[in-house]
Design an enzyme around this catalytic site. Sequence first.
Site, mmCIF file in Angstrom:
data_model
loop_
_atom_site.group_PDB
_atom_site.id
_atom_site.type_symbol
_atom_site.label_atom_id
_atom_site.label_comp_id
_atom_site.label_asym_id
_atom_site.label_seq_id
_atom_site.Cartn_x
_atom_site.Cartn_y
_atom_site.Cartn_z
ATOM 1 N N TRP A 180 0.861 -1.184 0.000
ATOM 2 C CA TRP A 180 0.000 0.000 0.000
ATOM 3 C C TRP A 180 0.892 1.227 0.000
ATOM 4 O O TRP A 180 1.861 1.294 0.755
ATOM 5 C CB TRP A 180 -0.909 0.042 1.246
ATOM 6 C CG TRP A 180 -1.572 1.383 1.354
ATOM 7 C CD1 TRP A 180 -2.650 1.823 0.651
ATOM 8 C CD2 TRP A 180 -1.157 2.494 2.176
ATOM 9 N NE1 TRP A 180 -2.920 3.131 0.969
ATOM 10 C CE2 TRP A 180 -2.036 3.564 1.895
ATOM 11 C CE3 TRP A 180 -0.128 2.689 3.096
ATOM 12 C CZ2 TRP A 180 -1.909 4.805 2.530
ATOM 13 C CZ3 TRP A 180 0.004 3.921 3.721
ATOM 14 C CH2 TRP A 180 -0.887 4.966 3.432
ATOM 15 N N GLU A 221 -3.255 -3.177 -1.973
ATOM 16 C CA GLU A 221 -4.310 -2.590 -1.134
ATOM 17 C C GLU A 221 -4.706 -1.228 -1.696
ATOM 18 O O GLU A 221 -3.870 -0.346 -1.868
ATOM 19 C CB GLU A 221 -3.816 -2.421 0.311
ATOM 20 C CG GLU A 221 -4.860 -1.788 1.234
ATOM 21 C CD GLU A 221 -4.351 -1.516 2.654
ATOM 22 O OE1 GLU A 221 -3.131 -1.558 2.882
ATOM 23 O OE2 GLU A 221 -5.192 -1.236 3.536
ATOM 24 N N LYS A 223 -7.272 2.367 -1.947
ATOM 25 C CA LYS A 223 -7.784 3.382 -1.033
ATOM 26 C C LYS A 223 -8.528 4.450 -1.827
ATOM 27 O O LYS A 223 -8.254 4.646 -3.011
ATOM 28 C CB LYS A 223 -6.616 3.999 -0.277
ATOM 29 C CG LYS A 223 -7.022 4.829 0.915
ATOM 30 C CD LYS A 223 -5.869 4.981 1.879
ATOM 31 C CE LYS A 223 -6.259 5.949 2.982
ATOM 32 N NZ LYS A 223 -5.258 6.000 4.046
ATOM 33 N N ASP A 255 -9.299 -3.182 2.646
ATOM 34 C CA ASP A 255 -9.316 -2.609 3.993
ATOM 35 C C ASP A 255 -10.675 -1.936 4.119
ATOM 36 O O ASP A 255 -11.028 -1.080 3.297
ATOM 37 C CB ASP A 255 -8.159 -1.607 4.109
ATOM 38 C CG ASP A 255 -8.096 -0.892 5.449
ATOM 39 O OD1 ASP A 255 -9.152 -0.414 5.921
ATOM 40 O OD2 ASP A 255 -6.999 -0.767 6.001
ATOM 41 N N HIS A 258 -11.407 1.816 3.574
ATOM 42 C CA HIS A 258 -10.950 2.471 2.348
ATOM 43 C C HIS A 258 -11.999 2.641 1.261
ATOM 44 O O HIS A 258 -11.663 2.712 0.081
ATOM 45 C CB HIS A 258 -9.750 1.703 1.781
ATOM 46 C CG HIS A 258 -8.529 1.837 2.643
ATOM 47 N ND1 HIS A 258 -7.291 1.409 2.261
ATOM 48 C CD2 HIS A 258 -8.364 2.372 3.876
ATOM 49 C CE1 HIS A 258 -6.417 1.650 3.219
ATOM 50 N NE2 HIS A 258 -7.041 2.231 4.211
ATOM 51 N N HIS A 282 -7.896 -6.234 5.569
ATOM 52 C CA HIS A 282 -7.494 -5.457 6.740
ATOM 53 C C HIS A 282 -8.783 -5.116 7.461
ATOM 54 O O HIS A 282 -9.609 -4.373 6.917
ATOM 55 C CB HIS A 282 -6.804 -4.152 6.326
ATOM 56 C CG HIS A 282 -5.328 -4.303 6.133
ATOM 57 N ND1 HIS A 282 -4.525 -3.257 5.775
ATOM 58 C CD2 HIS A 282 -4.514 -5.380 6.285
ATOM 59 C CE1 HIS A 282 -3.273 -3.694 5.698
ATOM 60 N NE2 HIS A 282 -3.249 -4.977 5.997
ATOM 61 N N ASP A 290 -11.423 7.156 7.068
ATOM 62 C CA ASP A 290 -10.520 6.043 7.370
ATOM 63 C C ASP A 290 -9.781 6.331 8.676
ATOM 64 O O ASP A 290 -8.575 6.514 8.705
ATOM 65 C CB ASP A 290 -9.541 5.890 6.201
ATOM 66 C CG ASP A 290 -8.542 4.760 6.401
ATOM 67 O OD1 ASP A 290 -8.936 3.728 6.955
ATOM 68 O OD2 ASP A 290 -7.384 4.920 5.994
ATOM 69 N N ASP A 292 -9.367 4.528 11.414
ATOM 70 C CA ASP A 292 -8.670 3.435 12.085
ATOM 71 C C ASP A 292 -8.952 3.350 13.574
ATOM 72 O O ASP A 292 -8.036 3.222 14.389
ATOM 73 C CB ASP A 292 -7.164 3.504 11.788
ATOM 74 C CG ASP A 292 -6.855 3.040 10.372
ATOM 75 O OD1 ASP A 292 -7.098 1.858 10.080
ATOM 76 O OD2 ASP A 292 -6.403 3.861 9.550
ATOM 77 N N ASP A 322 -5.958 -3.961 11.270
ATOM 78 C CA ASP A 322 -5.224 -2.734 10.899
ATOM 79 C C ASP A 322 -5.931 -1.513 11.463
ATOM 80 O O ASP A 322 -6.906 -1.043 10.888
ATOM 81 C CB ASP A 322 -5.118 -2.622 9.364
ATOM 82 C CG ASP A 322 -4.399 -1.336 8.937
ATOM 83 O OD1 ASP A 322 -3.703 -0.728 9.773
ATOM 84 O OD2 ASP A 322 -4.554 -0.931 7.769
HETATM 85 C C1 RNT Z 1 -3.437 2.890 5.183
HETATM 86 C C2 RNT Z 1 -3.569 1.427 4.957
HETATM 87 C C3 RNT Z 1 -2.363 0.619 5.334
HETATM 88 C C4 RNT Z 1 -1.732 1.045 6.638
HETATM 89 C C5 RNT Z 1 -0.713 0.081 7.164
HETATM 90 C C6 RNT Z 1 0.119 0.700 8.215
HETATM 91 O O1 RNT Z 1 -4.599 3.569 4.987
HETATM 92 O O2 RNT Z 1 -4.688 0.935 5.621
HETATM 93 O O3 RNT Z 1 -2.699 -0.718 5.352
HETATM 94 O O4 RNT Z 1 -2.692 1.244 7.626
HETATM 95 O O5 RNT Z 1 0.032 -0.435 6.143
HETATM 96 ZN ZN ZN Z 2 -4.921 -1.178 5.660
#
Ligand code: RNT
Ligand code: ZN
Length: 415
Positions: A180, A221, A223, A255, A258, A282, A290, A292, A322
């Site tokens: 990513w 990955e 986004k 993820d 995303h 993820h 996003d 997290d 993640d």
């Molecule tokens: C970022 C992605 C990615 C990171 C990690 C640290 O938006 O989700 O996967 O969170 O690689």
């Molecule tokens: Zn991620």
Amino acid sequence: MSYQEAKAKYAAIGIDTDAVIEKLKTVPVALHCWQGDDLRGFDNDGPLTGGIQTTGNYPGRARNPEELMADLDLVRRLVPGKMKMNLHASYAIFDEENPWVDRDKIEPKHFKKWVDYCKARGMGCDFNPTFFSHPKCDPMTLSSVNEETRRFWVEHGRACVRISQYLADELGEPCVMNMWAGDGYKDIPGDRIGPRMRYKQSFDEILEEPFDKTKVFPCAESKTFGIGVESYTVGSAEWCLKYASSRDDCITLMDNGHYHPTEVVSDKISSILTFDKHMALHITRSVRWDSDHVVLFDDETREICREIVRCGALDRVFIATDYFDASINRVAAWVMGFRNVQKSLLFALLQPNELLKKLQDEEQFTKLMVLQEALKVYPFGDVWEEYCRQYDVPADESWFDTIETYERDVLSQRV
Ligand code: RNT
Ligand code: ZN
């Protein structure tokens, strides 16, 4: 209700809870190392870049490999399930014998201590090149128009392929290597395809590095946007899907933070699995963006896990966590997220999927809804308790007592 009563209740709808528990014990879930130190890593002192952010300054962040490993050991004592480690390249361990090198020069030996750590605990390990938080993010990396910058990041990716192969060989479990990069533009681009073509060339060059396709699983990955790159992301959903589908040695990683807010990854899994043998996830929680946040035992986490189970794909979907929250106790954040993935997988395995499918195929939609609603209050908690008992970890919130003691004795001393 006791476990025996719960077992009988599930047996009445065709679910063998003992078999479910045994099954779940075989499903690896990769725990992301970066919750413990706000994604800082050990190879740089700079800020977190790439459009991602940790917020909060709760005390007790791990400052070095020893502290991070000690915190991870506490997590392991408080969660059930088969855990795998998930490292970023920025967590390379440098010492007198192996002094600092830049990311294009990292080698397996810089991860030897992690291998020893995982081996001693019977864990496999996944890996991620770190295409952010580095002076050579201009801010583009793999899609940079500056050839020297782009080459640097390709060399980093190739070094990471070699390290992933090393992790897989040493630990005897597959290594998922996720790529990513936060490459993108804050404002409306003048050229969208240029960076995407260079991104493709870079991915191709990274994957020219030889590796064993049965042991190392590179992923792309995608986004939608990041902070500071709101208008355009090079590795968009379509780019990553098309890239992965164009090759037999790269898989899609989704993820769930995303996508656009009303899109759900739980609905995407079956589409990928219609075509591909493998995919990766993820699991995170996005709040309006996003962000997290810590993974909860919420509808979407459960639905993602139900989809993996319903597709019969527990051995086809690589599951990883993640998220990074710096506003609460970091070890507790890790424990909660991992336990909630375990809970969701257990919940998913306790669904009478054959019966639900039959009701749908017979167009008995009223009964389908009635049953799905009833299942929400089946005695899931008793099966969870039994699962935790078998791992000798607390099933209820008493795990937090251990964290409070650790915070008092260890974390609060880190000043
Ligand atoms: C970022 C992605 C990615 C990171 C990690 C640290 O938006 O989700 O996967 O969170 O690689
Ligand atoms: Zn991620």
